[in-house]
Design a protein around this motif. Sequence first.
Motif, PDB file in Angstrom:
ATOM      1  N   PHE A   1       1.087  -0.960   0.006  1.00  0.00           N
ATOM      2  CA  PHE A   1      -0.106  -0.375  -0.397  1.00  0.00           C
ATOM      3  C   PHE A   1       0.745   1.051  -0.043  1.00  0.00           C
ATOM      4  O   PHE A   1       2.111   1.146   0.364  1.00  0.00           O
ATOM      5  CB  PHE A   1      -1.171   0.114   1.315  1.00  0.00           C
ATOM      6  CG  PHE A   1      -0.923   0.045   2.711  1.00  0.00           C
ATOM      7  CD1 PHE A   1       0.321   1.339   3.035  1.00  0.00           C
ATOM      8  CD2 PHE A   1      -0.458  -1.449   3.312  1.00  0.00           C
ATOM      9  CE1 PHE A   1       0.429   0.813   4.644  1.00  0.00           C
ATOM     10  CE2 PHE A   1       0.062  -1.379   4.341  1.00  0.00           C
ATOM     11  CZ  PHE A   1       0.135  -0.953   5.011  1.00  0.00           C
ATOM     12  N   GLY A   2       0.444   2.517  -0.989  1.00  0.00           N
ATOM     13  CA  GLY A   2       0.934   3.423  -0.982  1.00  0.00           C
ATOM     14  C   GLY A   2       0.139   4.258  -0.635  1.00  0.00           C
ATOM     15  O   GLY A   2      -0.588   4.829  -1.097  1.00  0.00           O
TER      16      GLY A   2
ATOM     17  N   ALA B   1       4.138   4.215  -7.603  1.00  0.00           N
ATOM     18  CA  ALA B   1       5.260   3.750  -7.374  1.00  0.00           C
ATOM     19  C   ALA B   1       5.678   2.954  -5.761  1.00  0.00           C
ATOM     20  O   ALA B   1       6.212   2.184  -5.273  1.00  0.00           O
ATOM     21  CB  ALA B   1       5.989   4.731  -7.481  1.00  0.00           C
ATOM     22  N   LYS B   2       4.764   3.327  -4.448  1.00  0.00           N
ATOM     23  CA  LYS B   2       5.410   3.389  -2.869  1.00  0.00           C
ATOM     24  C   LYS B   2       4.753   1.860  -3.180  1.00  0.00           C
ATOM     25  O   LYS B   2       5.054   0.756  -2.552  1.00  0.00           O
ATOM     26  CB  LYS B   2       5.028   4.102  -1.922  1.00  0.00           C
ATOM     27  CG  LYS B   2       5.000   5.187  -1.482  1.00  0.00           C
ATOM     28  CD  LYS B   2       4.818   6.113  -0.209  1.00  0.00           C
ATOM     29  CE  LYS B   2       5.354   7.571  -0.191  1.00  0.00           C
ATOM     30  NZ  LYS B   2       4.787   8.196   0.522  1.00  0.00           N
TER      31      LYS B   2
ATOM     32  N   ALA C   1       5.550  -4.123  -2.875  1.00  0.00           N
ATOM     33  CA  ALA C   1       4.733  -5.647  -2.865  1.00  0.00           C
ATOM     34  C   ALA C   1       6.565  -6.573  -3.560  1.00  0.00           C
ATOM     35  O   ALA C   1       6.195  -7.312  -3.666  1.00  0.00           O
ATOM     36  CB  ALA C   1       3.670  -4.848  -3.933  1.00  0.00           C
ATOM     37  N   GLY C   2       7.194  -5.358  -3.984  1.00  0.00           N
ATOM     38  CA  GLY C   2       8.436  -5.965  -4.735  1.00  0.00           C
ATOM     39  C   GLY C   2       8.095  -6.162  -6.031  1.00  0.00           C
ATOM     40  O   GLY C   2       8.111  -7.043  -6.806  1.00  0.00           O
ATOM     41  N   LYS C   3       7.292  -5.454  -6.342  1.00  0.00           N
ATOM     42  CA  LYS C   3       6.955  -5.456  -7.903  1.00  0.00           C
ATOM     43  C   LYS C   3       7.027  -4.435  -8.726  1.00  0.00           C
ATOM     44  O   LYS C   3       7.308  -3.272  -8.532  1.00  0.00           O
ATOM     45  CB  LYS C   3       5.281  -5.520  -8.234  1.00  0.00           C
ATOM     46  CG  LYS C   3       4.603  -6.852  -7.277  1.00  0.00           C
ATOM     47  CD  LYS C   3       3.810  -7.427  -7.772  1.00  0.00           C
ATOM     48  CE  LYS C   3       3.200  -9.203  -7.600  1.00  0.00           C
ATOM     49  NZ  LYS C   3       4.393 -10.021  -7.304  1.00  0.00           N
ATOM     50  N   THR C   4       6.505  -4.655  -9.587  1.00  0.00           N
ATOM     51  CA  THR C   4       6.944  -3.901 -11.141  1.00  0.00           C
ATOM     52  C   THR C   4       5.425  -3.723 -11.557  1.00  0.00           C
ATOM     53  O   THR C   4       4.071  -4.480 -11.343  1.00  0.00           O
ATOM     54  CB  THR C   4       8.366  -3.942 -12.297  1.00  0.00           C
ATOM     55  OG1 THR C   4       7.151  -4.676 -13.032  1.00  0.00           O
ATOM     56  CG2 THR C   4       8.809  -3.736 -11.698  1.00  0.00           C
TER      57      THR C   4
ATOM     58  N   SER D   1      -4.709  13.867  -3.080  1.00  0.00           N
ATOM     59  CA  SER D   1      -4.237  12.862  -2.482  1.00  0.00           C
ATOM     60  C   SER D   1      -4.235  11.644  -3.192  1.00  0.00           C
ATOM     61  O   SER D   1      -5.428  11.906  -3.902  1.00  0.00           O
ATOM     62  CB  SER D   1      -4.758  12.508  -0.697  1.00  0.00           C
ATOM     63  OG  SER D   1      -6.013  12.895  -1.167  1.00  0.00           O
ATOM     64  N   SER D   2      -3.612  10.205  -3.102  1.00  0.00           N
ATOM     65  CA  SER D   2      -3.822   9.332  -3.562  1.00  0.00           C
ATOM     66  C   SER D   2      -3.980   8.410  -2.796  1.00  0.00           C
ATOM     67  O   SER D   2      -2.401   8.691  -2.307  1.00  0.00           O
ATOM     68  CB  SER D   2      -2.727   9.214  -5.276  1.00  0.00           C
ATOM     69  OG  SER D   2      -3.240   7.966  -5.550  1.00  0.00           O
ATOM     70  N   VAL D   3      -4.022   7.447  -2.939  1.00  0.00           N
ATOM     71  CA  VAL D   3      -3.866   5.869  -1.819  1.00  0.00           C
ATOM     72  C   VAL D   3      -3.937   4.847  -3.006  1.00  0.00           C
ATOM     73  O   VAL D   3      -4.933   4.247  -3.997  1.00  0.00           O
ATOM     74  CB  VAL D   3      -5.096   5.871  -0.589  1.00  0.00           C
ATOM     75  CG1 VAL D   3      -4.382   4.499   0.127  1.00  0.00           C
ATOM     76  CG2 VAL D   3      -5.040   6.915  -0.482  1.00  0.00           C
ATOM     77  N   CYS D   4      -3.133   4.112  -2.783  1.00  0.00           N
ATOM     78  CA  CYS D   4      -3.185   2.519  -3.978  1.00  0.00           C
ATOM     79  C   CYS D   4      -3.022   1.374  -2.858  1.00  0.00           C
ATOM     80  O   CYS D   4      -2.263   1.648  -2.256  1.00  0.00           O
ATOM     81  CB  CYS D   4      -1.654   2.666  -4.928  1.00  0.00           C
ATOM     82  SG  CYS D   4      -2.081   3.484  -6.428  1.00  0.00           S
ATOM     83  N   HIS D   5      -3.376   0.505  -3.520  1.00  0.00           N
ATOM     84  CA  HIS D   5      -3.201  -1.056  -2.528  1.00  0.00           C
ATOM     85  C   HIS D   5      -2.867  -1.624  -3.727  1.00  0.00           C
ATOM     86  O   HIS D   5      -3.463  -2.079  -4.774  1.00  0.00           O
ATOM     87  CB  HIS D   5      -4.218  -2.110  -1.540  1.00  0.00           C
ATOM     88  CG  HIS D   5      -4.662  -0.721  -0.866  1.00  0.00           C
ATOM     89  ND1 HIS D   5      -5.538   0.384  -0.767  1.00  0.00           N
ATOM     90  CD2 HIS D   5      -4.414  -1.538   0.933  1.00  0.00           C
ATOM     91  CE1 HIS D   5      -5.420   0.581   0.466  1.00  0.00           C
ATOM     92  NE2 HIS D   5      -4.607   0.164   1.456  1.00  0.00           N
ATOM     93  N   ILE D   6      -1.746  -3.069  -3.521  1.00  0.00           N
ATOM     94  CA  ILE D   6      -1.957  -3.944  -4.399  1.00  0.00           C
ATOM     95  C   ILE D   6      -2.289  -5.193  -3.726  1.00  0.00           C
ATOM     96  O   ILE D   6      -1.974  -5.865  -2.452  1.00  0.00           O
ATOM     97  CB  ILE D   6      -0.395  -4.112  -4.763  1.00  0.00           C
ATOM     98  CG1 ILE D   6       0.811  -2.735  -5.060  1.00  0.00           C
ATOM     99  CG2 ILE D   6       0.474  -5.458  -5.846  1.00  0.00           C
ATOM    100  CD1 ILE D   6       0.342  -2.616  -6.774  1.00  0.00           C
TER     101      ILE D   6
END
Lengths: 348, 385, 132
Positions: free
Chosen positions: B238-239, B264-265, B270-273, B376-381
């Motif tokens: 998450f970033g 990017a965070k 997650a150790g991913k691209t 603001s922005s929030v990402c989850h993988i």
Amino acid sequence: MVGIIGYGTQIPRYRIKVKEIAKVWGADAEALSKGLNLYEKSVPAPDEDTATLSVGAAKNALARSGIDPKLIGAVYVGSESHPYAVKPTGTIVSEALGICPHVHTADLEFACKAGTEGMFIALHLVKTGVMECALAIGADTSQGAPGDALEYSASAGAAAFLMGTKNIVAELVDTQCYMTDTPDFWRRENAHYPEHGGRFTGKPAYQKHVFGAVEAILEKTGMKPKDFDYLIFHQPNGKFPVQAAKQLGFTEAQYRYGLLTPTLGNTYSGSSPMGLAATLDEAGPDQLILLVSYGSGAGSDAFVFRTTKHLLTNRDLAPRVRKQLNEHLQYLEYGEYAKFRGKILKPE
Amino acid sequence: MKEIAVIGIGITKFGELWEKSLRDIAVESAINCLEDAGIDRIDSINIGCMSSGLFVGQEHLASLIADYLGRLDIPSSRIESACASGSLAVRSACMEIATGVSDYALAIGVEKMTDVSMGGATYALATAADQDYEAFHGITFPGLYAMLARAHMERYGTTREQLAQVSVKNHYNGSMNPNAQFPFKITQDTVLNSTMIADPLRLMDCSPVTDGAAAVLLTTVEQAKKLKKHPLVVITGFGSATDSIALSHRKELTELQAVKTSAAKALKMAGKTIDDIDFAEVHDCFTIAEILVLESMGIIGKGKGGPATVDGYTALDGKFPVNPSGGLKSKGHPVGATGVAQIFELVNQLRGNSEKRQIPGVKAGLAQNMGGSGGSSVCHILELK
Amino acid sequence: MNVPRHWRETPERYRMEAAKCRKCGKISFPARLICPECKNKVFDKINLSGKGKLLTYTIIRTAPEGFVDIAPYAVGIVEMKEGVRVMGQITDCDLLSLKTGDKLISRFRRINEEGKTGLIMYAYKFVPDVGI
């Protein structure tokens, strides 16, 4: 020596033609236009009022004078359409111009004469040495009642004059006032539109006071009509000032630069001051100007100015009146005009 | 730090829910979530809600929701970051699990928007902009994104038709989502002939005003493995990032920096691209937003978002499906609920439960949720393990 | 009640007063307590010239409360001569002929009011810089 060190005007971009208004009320537009020498008038945008027009005009006056606004000791805003019934316009204008807080401000009201009232006070305050500079503004966004004769002429605009003692562009030669209590036009507290005496506004009102002031200042200064290069009278329409000028022995060459009403309308407190600004736009150095205002109620202030060589270097530092009057115009239909002027009833 | 799993998901119908109050929908989503998880334990409640104060005159959701959930003994809090409130609530729940403070953390996203007039809703939403230097001047949210759209169109040649295709695609996906507010297909002409709201954006470029709630229940991967009710879905990254609140203070008008940084965070964690991700739910509050988000995250090259959409790159059967749920445009946008609803969709897809709109064989998905005009922005993988 | 809230912003709204960082020279509008560029906390007050060019804009057709009567109207981001960017309405123009890159100048205008009997809120708007 005291006089004008900077002048500036502001005219809204919007116009409505006399024939567009006449169409709505079934009036004879051609007869109206010819009879009153009146063809169109300025209309303030919904976001313009006496304060905003005053700021625009004063910024141009400041630009021409090149002085630091903090040198201004007094700000007088003359208007019959102050945005608030109670709360000064002068503080809004002073704050916007960066003049606050060490300044004396006053809002003046005297029908169409409030602008020259401020000029009279500002000139004499500077003359007495109380302050270095004083700013006088005549501005209005006046309303004529729908269908009333005044609706064809009541318009919007502002003229600002910065008075001082250094780098004068038009030196004050003399002043003279002429006042009586004559109820030719008024607006009572809380009334939206003014009332007027119809033809009573002519001879016993406009004519008597303008003539009275002119005759008095000619006598006081020992000057004759032909001594003046330019003449500006208050111009509620295009007919009154021309008639008065001719009867008093002035010629078209003297009043033509200052006569704006035929395509501007009556900017009330801004009317004769705006005519003075338009005249300064065209005058040469060392010329004599006679300015006579008129305000219903009633009275006239007469001023004699003599232009200086500074006028020529100073006047291109801000837009000229005719440029503001004639360029980038947007014409309104009556419906848009009615919306702009808040004449359409909407639920609260 | 403990690994985080999503073991329960719940959602309400999205739309104009005249008969239901804010507390009703919040609790309904939580009940659905706990039923889905098959357990009845919560150690903390994390509520994402943008503006219950302006929409229904109710603050203090921590107490209200805990009370009506019947959990008066546990920590409860409300998290706000405009339209990104929901995913920040998920992030907060993640922290509860990762740190070991809670074993079971519930995140609820909720917004009840239809109790005010359209003018009231517009006003409430505009509070996500700079009140004193943007909203004061009469700007609206469609207006802010319209300015971004114009900048993008002028810089990259993005067309009105390309923008419309974002909406067409999302409505197609949403037509298969029973919870969507507008579950029907539209055509490009529907968008191009709809009412102009803020040039160049039209009504059908804009997400709607919606009531709705969604909830997710998180626990540790260790605990989740014992449950075996659903395939194991893990939050591996998450970033979160911010940018200036005022659009006028952004260095770039054709990129959303907070989106770029938050993605990017999350990927790094997650150790991913981005190439390892199979699909995404992104914040298409306006058609241009989806294009900006995809370009900012590097899913599509700069200026290529429009053509890629037209070419079907982001379609349900495309190389990188975006917004299989129907997105904010078709599914609806109950602002505080949106971030949680995105996680709901990701989990359902990874579990293989999305029925007609299921993307076959997906293993990793990304959710991107935005606040304001990109402030603001929030990402989850999320990954299927 | 918007009175204290509007009054507090008078220097910015009435005369575009900005803060110039004494260390790196970055101009902030509105003024800040921390320079976003170099984190310095000492500033000098300056007034923006009001001149700038249009970076991007929109025409608001569905207006929020308080702006319904003037819709449609343009709002844009203006890059001021001093480099700082400001959002504001663009008025006195033909809405459909506005273009990015247009030269604009600020004007003192009414922005909003608290109903017909309440406070009038004045601030800057922008108009085409056509020398009038």
